[in-house]
Design an enzyme around this catalytic site. Sequence first.
Site, short mmCIF file in Angstrom:
data_model
loop_
_atom_site.label_atom_id
_atom_site.label_comp_id
_atom_site.label_asym_id
_atom_site.label_seq_id
_atom_site.Cartn_x
_atom_site.Cartn_y
_atom_site.Cartn_z
N CYS A 103 0.83 -1.19 0.00
CA CYS A 103 0.00 0.00 0.00
C CYS A 103 0.87 1.26 0.00
O CYS A 103 1.58 1.52 -0.96
CB CYS A 103 -0.97 -0.04 1.17
N HIS A 197 -2.72 -5.59 0.51
CA HIS A 197 -2.20 -5.89 1.85
C HIS A 197 -2.11 -7.39 2.11
O HIS A 197 -2.98 -7.96 2.76
CB HIS A 197 -3.11 -5.28 2.91
N GLU A 199 -0.34 -8.74 4.21
CA GLU A 199 0.03 -8.94 5.62
C GLU A 199 -1.15 -8.91 6.57
O GLU A 199 -1.04 -9.37 7.72
CB GLU A 199 1.06 -7.88 6.05
#
Length: 284
Positions: A103, A197, A199
């Site tokens: 991001c 994202h 993660e």
Amino acid sequence: MRFLVAECEPPQAREKRRESVGRSSGETYLEVLHKLAPGAECDRIKPTDSCAEIPGREALTEYDAVFLTGSPLHLWQDSPEARRQIDFMHRVFASGTPSFGSCAGLQVACVAAGGKVRPMGDRREAGFARRLVATERGRAHPLLDGRPASYDAPAIHTDEVEALPEGATLLASNRVTRVQAAEIRCGEGVFWGVQYHPEISLREVAAALRRQSDDLLEHGLARSNADVEQLAQQVDALHAEPNRADLAWQLGLDDQVTVPEYRTRELRNFIEHLVKPTRAKRGR
């Protein structure tokens, strides 16, 4: 291995995220990295903070990888926080240490290497980026190793890369945001990054939807706060029970999002295909 996580969030955004999900973006990265690389030593810094001590080039060479987190920081604005973050990325590139960002992390690397970032206007990716497709170069790139021809991923952003820097490689796109994954080379450094994202958990997606409820209403993606809350509750429920086929069907998601091993694929690929080979070359 030794990793450095650079938190791109300004202090106020960091605390707002902690209030909604219990941890900052950097703390999320630390948790995921400990699972992907058990035994790795992980440090965290906050380059946007005015009092932060920013490691220099020589100190950064002691790390095997640097990770840049997501953030509501606007890289197209000339702010002290943005300048500090970009200065840090200049040092990372100069050190030659492999780096990864999601991001805003991708946007930081882009601007630091000479590219441009812009606001998305009325467009939004809120919750999930849909129908991501690798470019011809991306299909053969190790960052996307194991991804199917089309896939979805968690995504929450209102800014995007307008122009990649010279020499960068576009790896994935979709119809909403052209630059969804890229490789950026600058000086001695190599950066792999994504606009989405890999993660974050589904619980964090739900929290992000709640944090951005007013923005979703303003841009016509929901009719009421109750609509946003209903969607967030479904995402939360799928986080709690990832094998619930009914929720996955209602949300239009498959195992690329619901299975953590698949959702975090780009992070795993970065460690396996860039960090470990670079570490071996350095004789560690």
